[in-house]
Write a protein that holds these residues in place. Sequence first.
Motif, PDB file in Angstrom:
ATOM      1  N   ASN A 177     -57.063  31.181   1.574  1.00  0.00           N
ATOM      2  CA  ASN A 177     -56.464  29.864   1.732  1.00  0.00           C
ATOM      3  C   ASN A 177     -55.614  29.864   3.002  1.00  0.00           C
ATOM      4  O   ASN A 177     -54.617  30.536   3.086  1.00  0.00           O
ATOM      5  N   GLU A 216     -51.494  26.105  -1.630  1.00  0.00           N
ATOM      6  CA  GLU A 216     -52.495  25.742  -2.641  1.00  0.00           C
ATOM      7  C   GLU A 216     -52.833  24.264  -2.623  1.00  0.00           C
ATOM      8  O   GLU A 216     -53.955  23.878  -2.876  1.00  0.00           O
ATOM      9  N   SER A 217     -51.820  23.433  -2.351  1.00  0.00           N
ATOM     10  CA  SER A 217     -52.032  21.993  -2.380  1.00  0.00           C
ATOM     11  C   SER A 217     -50.940  21.332  -1.551  1.00  0.00           C
ATOM     12  O   SER A 217     -49.797  21.784  -1.545  1.00  0.00           O
ATOM     13  N   GLN A 218     -51.316  20.265  -0.860  1.00  0.00           N
ATOM     14  CA  GLN A 218     -50.337  19.567  -0.024  1.00  0.00           C
ATOM     15  C   GLN A 218     -50.680  18.088   0.025  1.00  0.00           C
ATOM     16  O   GLN A 218     -51.840  17.697   0.068  1.00  0.00           O
ATOM     17  N   GLY A 219     -49.645  17.283   0.005  1.00  0.00           N
ATOM     18  CA  GLY A 219     -49.757  15.846   0.199  1.00  0.00           C
ATOM     19  C   GLY A 219     -48.674  15.417   1.171  1.00  0.00           C
ATOM     20  O   GLY A 219     -47.943  16.254   1.699  1.00  0.00           O
ATOM     21  N   TYR A 279     -45.338  16.487  -0.724  1.00  0.00           N
ATOM     22  CA  TYR A 279     -45.166  17.756  -1.426  1.00  0.00           C
ATOM     23  C   TYR A 279     -46.021  18.854  -0.809  1.00  0.00           C
ATOM     24  O   TYR A 279     -46.970  18.599  -0.070  1.00  0.00           O
ATOM     25  N   ALA A 280     -45.654  20.099  -1.142  1.00  0.00           N
ATOM     26  CA  ALA A 280     -46.450  21.283  -0.794  1.00  0.00           C
ATOM     27  C   ALA A 280     -46.275  22.292  -1.923  1.00  0.00           C
ATOM     28  O   ALA A 280     -45.159  22.505  -2.410  1.00  0.00           O
ATOM     29  N   MET A 281     -47.397  22.884  -2.367  1.00  0.00           N
ATOM     30  CA  MET A 281     -47.376  23.902  -3.419  1.00  0.00           C
ATOM     31  C   MET A 281     -47.882  25.217  -2.852  1.00  0.00           C
ATOM     32  O   MET A 281     -48.947  25.252  -2.227  1.00  0.00           O
ATOM     33  N   ILE A 329     -47.439  15.128  -9.903  1.00  0.00           N
ATOM     34  CA  ILE A 329     -47.360  16.280  -9.003  1.00  0.00           C
ATOM     35  C   ILE A 329     -46.740  17.464  -9.735  1.00  0.00           C
ATOM     36  O   ILE A 329     -47.204  18.602  -9.616  1.00  0.00           O
ATOM     37  N   LYS A 388     -49.340  18.926 -11.922  1.00  0.00           N
ATOM     38  CA  LYS A 388     -50.297  19.679 -11.106  1.00  0.00           C
ATOM     39  C   LYS A 388     -49.717  21.057 -10.775  1.00  0.00           C
ATOM     40  O   LYS A 388     -50.429  22.060 -10.826  1.00  0.00           O
ATOM     41  N   MET A 433     -51.109  24.810 -11.791  1.00  0.00           N
ATOM     42  CA  MET A 433     -51.296  25.870 -10.817  1.00  0.00           C
ATOM     43  C   MET A 433     -50.601  27.142 -11.298  1.00  0.00           C
ATOM     44  O   MET A 433     -51.167  28.234 -11.237  1.00  0.00           O
TER      45      MET A 433
END
Length: 174
Positions: free
Chosen positions: A21, A107-110, A113-115, A143, A146, A150
């Motif tokens: 990733n 892992e995930s971003q918008g 937010y960021a994970m 979120i 989510k 995760m």
Amino acid sequence: MKILLLTVGLVLVFGIKAQPNRLEDPKSLSGIWYTVGVCANVTSKIEDGGKLRLYVRDIRVHDDGNLSGTFCRKKHDEQILFHLSTFLGSDGERHFLYDGRNDFALESQGDQYAMFSVKNVKNDDTTAWGLLYGRTPDLPEEIKEKFQKMCIHMGTHKNQVKDLSNDGTCHRPI
């Protein structure tokens, strides 16, 4: 052929990523952030005062793609401010040093937010660790859910996920 099947089986069972990733657009991570959630498979490390209960203040992206940030943690009701920087490892992935070596992945971003999933290795101990950052301390429940999924996928339990939205520790004057 047996080795190939075994390798594919391990990938499926343990969720090992075939493609690492990578940060596709690291510049989008620059700016002010708040720690909204944290999880770890070793609960004591994310309890109040735990070494992995870190609060982000900001993240900067450098021209070489490395990240640095300002963080704080509480120790005996005192806020300790410090900086962390990533480096590119020989494996082609980014890491940072804090209470051991930390291998991390976005892992995930918008937009808001960021994970991140993190593997903390210190001596012979490994801790699975997750972070949810928000542009504001208040993120929608979808979120947060989510993030919880995760964390569970990483091997933590539901009670090892902490919501820090209302904590505000790092953004109070130090």
